[in-house]
Design a protein around this motif. Structure first.
Motif, PDB file in Angstrom:
ATOM      1  N   ALA A 287       0.820  -1.213   0.000  1.00 20.66           N
ATOM      2  CA  ALA A 287       0.000   0.000   0.000  1.00 20.66           C
ATOM      3  C   ALA A 287       0.853   1.262   0.000  1.00 20.66           C
ATOM      4  CB  ALA A 287      -0.933  -0.007   1.209  1.00 20.66           C
ATOM      5  N   ARG A 288       2.052   1.196   0.598  1.00 22.27           N
ATOM      6  CA  ARG A 288       2.947   2.352   0.706  1.00 22.27           C
ATOM      7  C   ARG A 288       4.318   1.981   0.139  1.00 22.27           C
ATOM      8  NH1 ARG A 288      -1.289   4.256   1.253  1.00 22.27           N
ATOM      9  NH2 ARG A 288      -2.140   5.463   3.010  1.00 22.27           N
ATOM     10  N   PRO A 289       4.464   2.028  -1.183  1.00 25.08           N
ATOM     11  CA  PRO A 289       5.688   1.511  -1.818  1.00 25.08           C
ATOM     12  C   PRO A 289       6.962   2.249  -1.436  1.00 25.08           C
ATOM     13  CG  PRO A 289       4.313   2.689  -3.405  1.00 25.08           C
ATOM     14  CD  PRO A 289       3.491   2.520  -2.168  1.00 25.08           C
ATOM     15  N   MET A 290       6.905   3.579  -1.249  1.00 25.38           N
ATOM     16  CA  MET A 290       8.130   4.303  -0.928  1.00 25.38           C
ATOM     17  C   MET A 290       8.623   4.004   0.479  1.00 25.38           C
ATOM     18  SD  MET A 290       9.694   5.893  -3.264  1.00 25.38           S
ATOM     19  CE  MET A 290      10.770   6.856  -2.202  1.00 25.38           C
ATOM     20  N   ALA A 291       7.705   3.711   1.399  1.00 28.78           N
ATOM     21  CA  ALA A 291       8.125   3.326   2.746  1.00 28.78           C
ATOM     22  C   ALA A 291       8.879   1.997   2.699  1.00 28.78           C
ATOM     23  CB  ALA A 291       6.920   3.225   3.668  1.00 28.78           C
ATOM     24  N   LEU A 333      10.487  -0.793  -6.935  1.00 25.17           N
ATOM     25  CA  LEU A 333       9.481   0.079  -6.335  1.00 25.17           C
ATOM     26  C   LEU A 333       9.732   1.548  -6.685  1.00 25.17           C
ATOM     27  CD1 LEU A 333       9.029  -1.563  -2.813  1.00 25.17           C
ATOM     28  CD2 LEU A 333       7.529  -1.747  -4.813  1.00 25.17           C
ATOM     29  N   TRP A 334      10.993   1.944  -6.719  1.00 25.59           N
ATOM     30  CA  TRP A 334      11.326   3.338  -7.051  1.00 25.59           C
ATOM     31  C   TRP A 334      10.920   3.675  -8.484  1.00 25.59           C
ATOM     32  CZ3 TRP A 334      12.287   8.019  -5.423  1.00 25.59           C
ATOM     33  CH2 TRP A 334      12.959   8.924  -6.237  1.00 25.59           C
ATOM     34  N   ALA A 407       0.196   3.528  -3.394  1.00 28.83           N
ATOM     35  CA  ALA A 407       0.632   2.791  -4.577  1.00 28.83           C
ATOM     36  C   ALA A 407      -0.035   3.322  -5.837  1.00 28.83           C
ATOM     37  CB  ALA A 407       0.341   1.303  -4.411  1.00 28.83           C
ATOM     38  N   ARG A 408      -1.281   3.716  -5.721  1.00 30.07           N
ATOM     39  CA  ARG A 408      -2.019   4.205  -6.875  1.00 30.07           C
ATOM     40  C   ARG A 408      -1.926   5.722  -6.972  1.00 30.07           C
ATOM     41  NH1 ARG A 408      -5.148   0.597  -9.459  1.00 30.07           N
ATOM     42  NH2 ARG A 408      -5.503  -1.421  -8.459  1.00 30.07           N
TER      43      ARG A 408
END
Length: 419
Positions: A287-291, A333-334, A407-408
């Protein structure tokens, strides 16, 4: 058999064409990475000459990456990539001819690598910006993971293939194969039919100035905290951590581990871990890709302390495999987050700043690693690298825009939006 083919390759025909061509090209790149140093030695060059030729290929990243980003947002990206592949094919082919005919000199190799690196500088931003025009937004992570899988597999297969080719046909023969892979990649790019880019206020207008377009890209970097903070952390990784792998790791291996064979085990273990990381990233939905990416970068930044830990070769290889997993997860992810949250019209310009702060600045770290280690010692330098890099990665988790980025993407991406 069909079920063995990833769904994104079955469903996205244009991406499948890109994937096949780039897979061969990546393998050729890995062959070239091994063959070029041996080419320099084969014409009577020294270790310093190897550094000169390598630097000649990297320097254009500093000079032309931002230009490549502007051009990729202004023109058709797959055509820029096609021209880049044709140029790199010609360069590698010419180097091969010079080597096979026995007339090559170090100066020839250095000059041709400048041309090669310039083509590279235009290819990379265009490649990042092209993917959203080939696959749907919900398939970007899978597509990036597959591209990463090819890169990681090349780390394992490339040196072995290069060794065989050099043994059979010398560096000239190996670089001939690399030239052919660029020709194949160009053929696939020529058949690409990307979706038309959507109209956007951020897209360069006809007659717009280069500096104006460049400032528009920088405005998007500066206007999104998660973008510039992520780039800063990744810049630290490239300048501080990677020199431990490219410079100090081989030095320590030669002094204490038994030489090149032991170092090859560590490199292969990292590559195997990276392959596993790409497989995980392909299936990973967060849900929180950068984390998650920030946490992965912190693990990846432990490479220096792993190499300098003084552990057995087995322990070091296993831990390097773990960092390989983290590296693949972070970069997948980045890249996916950039392609999801940055408007397509400005994506290549934003990614050009990304490449400038990472690959473009890496030579600085490579140049400083040796002198610093000579002054402080190899192990203290490796430990210091970790003390700098790991907190830099973890600091991303202190940034609300990084922790909360979903993510979206929003329904419309037309201007810098703070997460």
């Amino acid at each position: 058999m069909k079920s063995l083919v990833p769904a994104v390759l079955r469903d996205e025909r244009q991406f499948a064409r890109l994937f096949v061509g780039q897979s061969l090209s990546v393998l050729g790149d890995r062959v070239s990475f091994v063959a070029v140093p041996f080419a320099v030695l084969s014409v009577g060059g020294s270790a310093s000459d190897i550094g000169l030729v390598t630097a000649a290929g990297l320097l254009p990243m500093l000079l032309f990456t931002l230009v490549g980003g502007v051009w990729a947002d202004r023109f058709r990206r797959h055509r820029i990539m096609l021209v880049s592949d044709v140029v790199r094919c010609a360069v590698q082919g010419l180097i091969a001819v010079l080597l096979l005919t026995g007339v090559a000199e170090v100066s020839h190799l250095a000059l041709l690598m400048i041309v090669f690196g310039t083509a590279d500088a235009f290819f990379m931003p265009a490649s990042t910006g092209l993917l959203p025009l080939l696959v749907g937004a919900d398939r970007l992570r899978e597509a990036n993971a597959l591209r990463g899988f090819v890169q990681s597999s090349g780390l394992v297969l490339g040196p072995a293939v290069a060794g065989g080719l050099i043994a059979l046909a010398g560096p000239g023969g190996a670089l001939t194969v690399d030239a052919l892979t660029f020709a194949v990649s160009a053929a696939f790019l020529a058949r690409l039919r990307p979706r038309a880019a959507t109209p956007d206020a951020a897209r360069p207008a006809a007659g717009g100035t280069f500096l104006g377009e460049l400032r528009a890209g920088w405005a998007h970097v500066r206007g999104n905290t998660w973008v510039w903070s992520g780039m800063a952390a990744m810049g630290v990784y490239h300048v501080v951590v990677l020199p431990s792998v490219f410079v100090l790791g081989p030095v320590l291996a030669a002094r204490e581990w038994g030489g090149v064979a032991s170092w090859s085990v560590v490199v292969a273990a990292f590559g195997a871990g990276a392959v596993v990381g790409d497989v995980c990233a392909y299936r990973l939905q967060v849900a929180r890709p950068m984390a998650v990416a920030a946490a992965a970068l912190a693990v990846a930044s432990c490479q220096a302390v792993v190499i300098g830990s003084g552990g057995s070769l087995t322990v070091i290889a296993v831990l390097e495999a773990v960092t390989g997993v983290a590296v693949s997860v972070f970069f997948t992810l980045w890249e996916t987050t950039l392609q999801t949250h940055v408007p397509e019209a400005v994506l290549s310009r934003v990614s050009s700043y990304d490449f400038l702060l990472s690959s473009g600045l890496m030579p600085l770290g490579l140049a400083l690693a040796g002198p610093v280690s000579a002054s402080l010692g190899v192990r203290p330098t490796l430990f210091a690298m970790t003390v700098v890099a790991v907190p830099a990665s973890l600091s991303l988790l202190c940034v609300p825009a990084v922790r909360r980025l979903p993510a979206r993407a929003p329904a419309a991406l037309t201007a810098p939006v703070e997460a």
